[in-house]
Scaffold this active site. Structure first.
Site, short mmCIF file in Angstrom:
data_model
loop_
_atom_site.label_atom_id
_atom_site.label_comp_id
_atom_site.label_asym_id
_atom_site.label_seq_id
_atom_site.Cartn_x
_atom_site.Cartn_y
_atom_site.Cartn_z
N PHE A 1 -11.29 -7.19 13.62
CA PHE A 1 -10.38 -7.80 12.75
C PHE A 1 -9.92 -6.61 11.73
O PHE A 1 -10.87 -6.04 11.09
CB PHE A 1 -10.82 -8.93 11.99
CG PHE A 1 -9.71 -9.50 11.01
CD1 PHE A 1 -8.58 -9.95 11.30
CD2 PHE A 1 -9.93 -9.55 9.62
CE1 PHE A 1 -7.49 -10.41 10.59
CE2 PHE A 1 -9.04 -10.01 8.90
CZ PHE A 1 -7.74 -10.49 8.91
N GLN A 2 -8.88 -6.27 11.71
CA GLN A 2 -8.47 -5.35 10.90
C GLN A 2 -8.90 -4.12 10.94
O GLN A 2 -8.92 -3.15 10.02
CB GLN A 2 -8.45 -5.84 9.20
CG GLN A 2 -7.49 -6.92 8.81
CD GLN A 2 -7.60 -7.28 7.25
OE1 GLN A 2 -8.20 -7.02 6.65
NE2 GLN A 2 -6.33 -7.74 7.00
N GLU B 1 0.78 -1.21 0.07
CA GLU B 1 -0.01 0.08 0.00
C GLU B 1 0.88 1.33 -0.15
O GLU B 1 0.34 2.27 -0.62
CB GLU B 1 -0.95 0.05 1.16
CG GLU B 1 -1.98 -0.95 0.98
CD GLU B 1 -1.80 -2.31 1.69
OE1 GLU B 1 -0.62 -2.27 1.98
OE2 GLU B 1 -2.67 -3.19 1.59
N LYS C 1 -17.33 -0.82 5.89
CA LYS C 1 -17.87 -1.82 4.85
C LYS C 1 -19.35 -1.76 4.62
O LYS C 1 -19.84 -1.68 3.52
CB LYS C 1 -17.26 -3.09 5.10
CG LYS C 1 -17.55 -4.19 4.34
CD LYS C 1 -17.08 -5.50 4.73
CE LYS C 1 -17.06 -6.72 3.30
NZ LYS C 1 -16.44 -7.77 3.50
N MET D 1 24.30 8.71 2.40
CA MET D 1 24.29 9.94 2.97
C MET D 1 24.54 9.90 4.49
O MET D 1 25.18 10.68 5.19
CB MET D 1 23.05 10.67 2.87
CG MET D 1 22.82 12.27 3.33
SD MET D 1 23.95 13.19 2.65
CE MET D 1 23.11 13.76 1.21
#
Lengths: 155, 567
Positions: free
Chosen positions: B114-115, B52, B164, B480
Site C-alpha cells: 500500500f502506497q 506535496e 518506515k 501564452m
C-alpha cells in the site's frame, strides 16, 4: 564506479533519457569489492562523445570515465554458441571452432556448445561462417576493454 | 558512548544539525515516526501545505530567496509522485533542496505494498542524486551527504528515501562534520591559463557582451559581476534565470535576452565579437536556433561550474570550469594588474549602435488603453513596491511581463520556474519566500490559469498568516498558449479559453483573505497601494486585463535571435 545497487540503472537511465545509444554494456565488481568496472560501447560524433563523457562524470556514483578508443586498447567479448552437430557436420564444426580458436565446452550426440572469445568483429565473422540453420542459440557478453601497455585506469 | 536513537529521531537531529529552521511537508503513513519526532521539538518548524507539489515549491522558493538549502518532507507513494513536479522544477533550475520521503518498510519493498512506488526510480532523472536508506546505521551519513551534494558544485535537489522500519530502528547517532566522496569532487577554481586567455580576449574586444544567467545568482556573485562589468564598460544582458544578477536600472544593462528578450539585447548578442557567458547555458529559449546563433564570427568565453554545460549547444573558445564567483574574482584581479584598457573608440561605437537598437523602444505598449494592459500592472507594482519586493511568478505571458517590466536590482528577488516552466509554482514558492524573509514584501505575479494549479495553498497562507500579494493578470485565456495559437495556428484557440472561472474575490474571502477586483487602468495604482498597506493580510488582486495583448518582442521557436517579431 561505486559497486552499489542502482549505479547501473543511473548509467542506463542517462543514456535513454538523453537519447544516446548503448551498443553493449558489461559490468562486474573489480578486485576492490567496493568498485565495479563497466565497459560501455556507444557511437556518436566527437561532440556527442564529449557530452556523454561529461554527463557520466556528473553521476555521483561514477568514479572515473575513460574513453578507451582515445588510445591503444584491447577489447574482448565472449560468445557461447549452441549448434546442431550431427553426422559429418560434427567434424566440420570442430574445424571451424579450431580455426577461430574456439573451444567446445559441452557435447551431446546432437549438439556442441562452443566458447569463443575475441573482438566483436571476430565473433561476427564466426557467426557468418556458421551455417545459419545449424545455430540453435547464441549468447554474447558485450565487450570488455582495457588499455594497452602502461595505460591504466585505476582509482 | 552515544545513546542509540531511532531513525526518526536521527532524521530530525540531522535537520537540526544542518541548521534547518523550516521544512515544508505533508504527513502520511510512512513518515509517521518522523512526524512524531518533529512534534516533540521546536527547532525545526514544520509548515503544513495542502499538496506535496506545493511543499517542494515552497522549499524551492525558500532556497532561491535565502542562499540556504530548502527541505521538504513527504510520505511514500502518492506523496512522492505529487512531489515530482516540484523536484523536476528545482532540478531544471539547479536549486539546492533535500527531499525526505517515506517508503514502505524494507520487507515490503517490491511487493506492491500500500502506497508503494519505486521512489528512487521515479525521481532518478530529475534529481542530482537520490538514496534509499536500508540500514539505520547509514542514515546520518546519508543525510549529511544529501545536504553536501545538494549545495555544492552545480546545486540541485537530492532525495533521501527512508523506509518506515528504518525510521523505527535504532542506531548510535553521530552527525559527521564532513563527508568526502571519492566520486564527487566538484571543481571550484577555474583554470589559470584559461582565465588569462579570457582576460586577453576581453582587452582586445571591439564589440563585447556579457550574457549572464542563474549561475551568478546561485554562486552569489552579483557584486563581482557588477564590478567587472563596470570596470570594463561593457553591455550586460541577463537570462530569465539571471535577472537581478546585474542591476536592471544600471545604464550598462540592456535588458533580458531570449525569446522575449529586448531588441537591443538580442541584437547585441548576434553582433558582438566577444561574448562572455557567465553561469548561463545557451538554452533554446535564450539563443533560439544555435545554427543561426553561430552565423557571426565571434569568440565565446564560457564560465560555468558544470563542464557538461560547456559546448553542449554552442561551441566555445575559452571554457572556464569553476564557480562563477571565484572565476570573476580572478578576472577582476588580473584585469586590475594589467595596464591596457579596452579599446575605448571601438567601445563608444558599439554603444552608439546599441543605443540605436534601444531607441526602437521594443517594450512599448498602449498606455492610453481603456482596458487594463498587463504591462502597466507590473510597472505600477514596481513603482508601488519601490522595486524592493520579492516577486514570484507562474508560467506564461504574465511571467514574461513581470520579467520585462519589474526592474530587479538585487539577486534572489525574482523567483520563477525558468527551466521546467511549471504552472502552479508561483503561490507555493511565494510562501517559501515569505518564510525565509518574514519582513519582506512578497508578491506573486500570476494568471487566472496558473493560479488555479495550486490555489489550495490559499489555505496554508491563512494558517500561517502569510501576507502575500497575489497579482492575478486575468485575461480569461492561457495567454501564452493563445498567443502561439494566434501566431502559428491560424487563430484557432483550441482549449485555451478559461471558462467557468471562479469569483476570485469571493474565493479569496472564503479562505479568510482580502479580495479585490480591478477593472479600470486608473484604479491600478490606488489598489496596489491599498493592498501593500495591508501588511498582515494576504490580498488577492484580480486584474481584468486585455485579452488580446501579446508578449513582444518574440523570437519564434527555431529562429535566430535577430528574427524578432516586434510591436
Amino acid at each position: 564506479m561505486e559497486n552499489e545497487a542502482g549505479a547501473l540503472s543511473r548509467v542506463a537511465g542517462l543514456f535513454s533519457s538523453r537519447g544516446y545509444n548503448i551498443e553493449s554494456l558489461t559490468v562486474a565488481a573489480t578486485e576492490d569489492p567496493t568498485l565495479s568496472r563497466m565497459t560501455l560501447v556507444t557511437t556518436g560524433s566527437d561532440d556527442v562523445i564529449e557530452q556523454i563523457t561529461k554527463q557520466l562524470n556528473k553521476l555521483i556514483e561514477v568514479v572515473k570515465v575513460l574513453d578507451l578508443s582515445d588510445g591503444n586498447h584491447i577489447e574482448r567479448e565472449l560468445m557461447l554458441m549452441k549448434v546442431r552437430a550431427v553426422g559429418k557436420d560434427r567434424e566440420e564444426i570442430k574445424r571451424m571452432a579450431d580455426i577461430f580458436r574456439g573451444r567446445i565446452i559441452d557435447v551431446t550426440d546432437k549438439s556442441y556448445t562452443i566458447e569463443l572469445t575475441g573482438t566483436g568483429s571476430k565473433l561476427d565473422a564466426f557467426l557468418d561462417g556458421m551455417e545459419r540453420s545449424a545455430i540453435l542459440e547464441t549468447v554474447r557478453t558485450g565487450a570488455s576493454g582495457i588499455g594497452r601497455g602502461e595505460r591504466i585506469l585505476k582509482v | 558512548m552515544s545513546t542509540e536513537l531511532t531513525g526518526a529521531e536521527i532524521t530530525v537531529r540531522c535537520l537540526q544539525e544542518e541548521g534547518v529552521d523550516h521544512i515544508f511537508g505533508y504527513p502520511g503513513g510512512a513518515v509517521l515516526f518522523i512526524y512524531d519526532e518533529l512534534f516533540k521539538q521546536d527547532k525545526v518548524r514544520h509548515v503544513l501545505v495542502r499538496h506535496e507539489q506545493a511543499a517542494v515549491h515552497a522549499a524551492d522558493g525558500y532556497a532561491r530567496s535565502s542562499k540556504k538549502t530548502g527541505v521538504a518532507l513527504v510520505t511514500s507513494g502518492p506523496g512522492v509522485t505529487n512531489a515530482v513536479t516540484g523536484i523536476a522544477t528545482a532540478y531544471m533550475d539547479s536549486i539546492p533542496l533535500v527531499i525526505i520521503s517515506g517508503q514502505v518498510p524494507t520487507h515490503a519493498i517490491g511487493l506492491d505494498a500500500f502506497q508503494e512506488v519505486d521512489t528512487v526510480g521515479i525521481t532518478r532523472p530529475c534529481v542530482k542524486h537520490n538514496f534509499l536508506v536500508k540500514n539505520v546505521a547509514e542514515l546520518a551519513t546519508t543525510i549529511k551527504k544529501a545536504f553536501y551534494i545538494a549545495s555544492t558544485g552545480r546545486p540541485g535537489p537530492v532525495l533521501v528515501d527512508i523506509p518506515k522500519d528504518v525510521s523505527q530502528h535504532k542506531a548510535a547517532f553521530v552527525y559527521p562534520e564532513n563527508v568526502s566522496m571519492r566520486s564527487y569532487n566538484p571543481v571550484v577554481r577555474g583554470h589559470g591559463g584559461q582565465i588569462k586567455k579570457a582576460v586577453q580576449l576581453l582587452l582586445e574586444a571591439k564589440r563585447p557582451m556579457f550574457y549572464t544567467g542563474g549561475g551568478v545568482i546561485l554562486s552569489n556573485a552579483a557584486e563581482q559581476l557588477a564590478e567587472l562589468v563596470r570596470m570594463l564598460g561593457f553591455p550586460c544582458t541577463n537570462t530569465l534565470m539571471g535577472l537581478g544578477g546585474y542591476p536592471a536600472t544600471d545604464s550598462q544593462f540592456v535588458g533580458m535576452l531570449g525569446m522575449h528578450g529586448t531588441y537591443e539585447a538580442n541584437m547585441a548578442m548576434q553582433h558582438c565579437d566577444v561574448l562572455v557567458a557567465v553561469g548561463a547555458r545557451f538554452d533554446d529559449r535564450v539563443i533560439g536556433n544555435p545554427k543561426h546563433f553561430s552565423n557571426e564570427a565571434r569568440k565565446i568565453i564560457h564560465i560555468d561550474i558544470d563542464p557538461s554545460s560547456i559546448s553542449k549547444r554552442v561551441k566555445v573558445d575559452v571554457p572556464i570550469v569553476g564557480s562563477v564567483s571565484g572565476v570573476l574574482d580572478e578576472l577582476i584581479k588580473l584585469l586590475k594588474a594589467r595596464k591596457e584598457k579596452p579599446d575605448q573608440t571601438a567601445l563608444d561605437a558599439w554603444w552608439t549602435q546599441i543605443n540605436l537598437w534601444r531607441a526602437r523602444d521594443c517594450l512599448k505598449y498602449d498606455r492610453a488603453s481603456a482596458i487594463i494592459k498587463p504591462q502597466m500592472v507590473v510597472e505600477k507594482l514596481y513603482e508601488v513596491t519601490g522595486g524592493d519586493a520579492f516577486i514570484t511568478s507562474d508560467v506564461g505571458q504574465h511571467q514574461m511581463w513581470a520579467a520585462q517590466f519589474y526592474k530587479f536590482d538585487l539577486p534572489r528577488r525574482w523567483i520563477n520556474s525558468g527551466g521546467l516552466g511549471t504552472m502552479g509554482f508561483g503561490l507555493p514558492s511565494a510562501m517559501g519566500v515569505q518564510f525565509a524573509n518574514p519582513d519582506g514584501a512578497v508578491a506573486c505575479v500570476t494568471g487566472e490559469a496558473s493560479i488555479q494549479m495550486c490555489i489550495q495553498e490559499l489555505s496554508t497562507c491563512k494558517q500561517y498568516n502569510l501576507p502575500l500579494k497575489i497579482i492575478n493578470l486575468n485575461n480569461r485565456y492561457m495567454g501564452m498558449v493563445r498567443q502561439w495559437q494566434e501566431f502559428f495556428h491560424g487563430n484557432r484557440y483550441a482549449e485555451s479559453y478559461m471558462d467557468a472561472l471562479p469569483n476570485f474575490v469571493k474565493l479569496a474571502e472564503s479562505y479568510g483573505h482580502v479580495g479585490m477586483k480591478i477593472e479600470q487602468p486608473g484604479d491600478i495604482q490606488g489598489a496596489l497601494e491599498e493592498a501593500f498597506k495591508l501588511k498582515d493580510r494576504l490580498v488577492f488582486m484580480d486584474f481584468i486585463t486585455d485579452q488580446t495583448e501579446n508578449v513582444f518582442p518574440m523570437v519564434p521557436g527555431g529562429k535566430g535571435l535577430s528574427e524578432m517579431i516586434l510591436v
